[in-house]
Enzyme design. Structure first.
Site, mmCIF file in Angstrom:
data_model
loop_
_atom_site.group_PDB
_atom_site.id
_atom_site.type_symbol
_atom_site.label_atom_id
_atom_site.label_comp_id
_atom_site.label_asym_id
_atom_site.label_seq_id
_atom_site.Cartn_x
_atom_site.Cartn_y
_atom_site.Cartn_z
ATOM 1 N N GLN A 158 44.837 -57.905 -61.725
ATOM 2 C CA GLN A 158 43.649 -57.591 -60.922
ATOM 3 C C GLN A 158 42.489 -57.058 -61.756
ATOM 4 O O GLN A 158 41.350 -57.055 -61.304
ATOM 5 C CB GLN A 158 44.000 -56.562 -59.841
ATOM 6 C CG GLN A 158 44.903 -57.123 -58.752
ATOM 7 C CD GLN A 158 45.314 -56.033 -57.791
ATOM 8 O OE1 GLN A 158 46.237 -55.289 -58.043
ATOM 9 N NE2 GLN A 158 44.602 -55.909 -56.674
ATOM 10 N N CYS A 198 44.655 -55.134 -49.866
ATOM 11 C CA CYS A 198 44.673 -55.333 -51.319
ATOM 12 C C CYS A 198 43.294 -55.002 -51.871
ATOM 13 O O CYS A 198 42.280 -55.378 -51.280
ATOM 14 C CB CYS A 198 45.011 -56.794 -51.611
ATOM 15 S SG CYS A 198 44.994 -57.210 -53.355
ATOM 16 N N LEU A 199 43.248 -54.312 -53.005
ATOM 17 C CA LEU A 199 41.961 -53.965 -53.603
ATOM 18 C C LEU A 199 41.169 -55.208 -54.010
ATOM 19 O O LEU A 199 39.953 -55.152 -54.152
ATOM 20 C CB LEU A 199 42.166 -53.051 -54.816
ATOM 21 C CG LEU A 199 42.733 -51.659 -54.484
ATOM 22 C CD1 LEU A 199 42.967 -50.872 -55.772
ATOM 23 C CD2 LEU A 199 41.805 -50.901 -53.544
ATOM 24 N N HIS A 246 54.426 -56.641 -53.535
ATOM 25 C CA HIS A 246 53.022 -57.080 -53.508
ATOM 26 C C HIS A 246 52.459 -57.157 -54.936
ATOM 27 O O HIS A 246 51.801 -58.132 -55.310
ATOM 28 C CB HIS A 246 52.232 -56.086 -52.639
ATOM 29 C CG HIS A 246 50.757 -56.312 -52.572
ATOM 30 N ND1 HIS A 246 50.092 -56.601 -51.393
ATOM 31 C CD2 HIS A 246 49.790 -56.269 -53.537
ATOM 32 C CE1 HIS A 246 48.793 -56.738 -51.645
ATOM 33 N NE2 HIS A 246 48.579 -56.536 -52.937
HETATM 34 ZN ZN ZN Z 1 46.940 -56.512 -54.210
#
Ligand code: ZN
Length: 167
Positions: free
Chosen positions: A51, A91-92, A133
């Site tokens: 991410q 989710c970010l 996740h």
């Molecule tokens: Zn996430």
């Protein structure tokens, strides 16, 4: 420490598969520290290196309310899972979107810690969901990929529109 920019869905870099980490050194510990600062600032309960555009197998998690239990997992692998549960996830990398996903209820994983030592952990509930996740992120999978094509398209359109409006 530094705040790192978080990739936003549908950025194609979120679908890269992360490589295993062969040596756990100071640069990995520094990345984990920066990721923790980024996660707490967001705020969020988990973050995968994917991410922040680093495609190596590192995730960090803290599911406590008072930021008291930061956990890092290097090269995490699920070695056992059981049960199933539906829970709402966010989710970010997919801001403002919350959808129901089915996950294993209890999992056992093996991983390395930030000193490079192997360990095993059995987790259930929120921690188990969060680990699943985040491991998905390392495999290039975002939680919205579990939804119908139609729903994924709607989320994509919504986030692209948001991104244009904030430019
Ligand atoms: Zn996430």
């Amino acid at each position: 420490m530094a705040l790192l920019p978080i990739l936003r869905y549908p950025d194609p870099r979120l679908h890269k598969k992360a490589a295993p980490i062969s040596i756990v050194d100071a640069s990995i510990r520094q990345l984990a520290a920066d990721m923790a600062e980024t996660m707490y600032a967001a705020p969020g309960i988990g973050l995968a290196a994917t991410q922040v555009d680093r495609h190596i197998r590192l995730i960090i998690i803290d599911v406590t309310e008072n930021k008291s239990k930061l956990q890092a997992f290097i090269n995490p692998e699920i070695i056992n899972k059981s049960g199933g549960c539906d829970g709402e996830e966010g989710c970010l990398s997919v801001p403002g979107i919350y959808e129901t996903v089915n996950r294993a209820e209890t999992i056992t994983i093996k991983a390395l810690d930030l000193d490079g030592n192997p360990f095993e952990l059995t987790a259930e509930g929120l921690l188990a969901v969060c680990i699943q996740h985040e491991i998905d992120h390392l495999n290039g999978k975002v939680f919205v990929n579990y939804l119908s094509r139609l729903k994924q398209q709607r989320i994509k359109d919504k986030l692209l529109k948001q991104a244009r409006e904030t430019l």
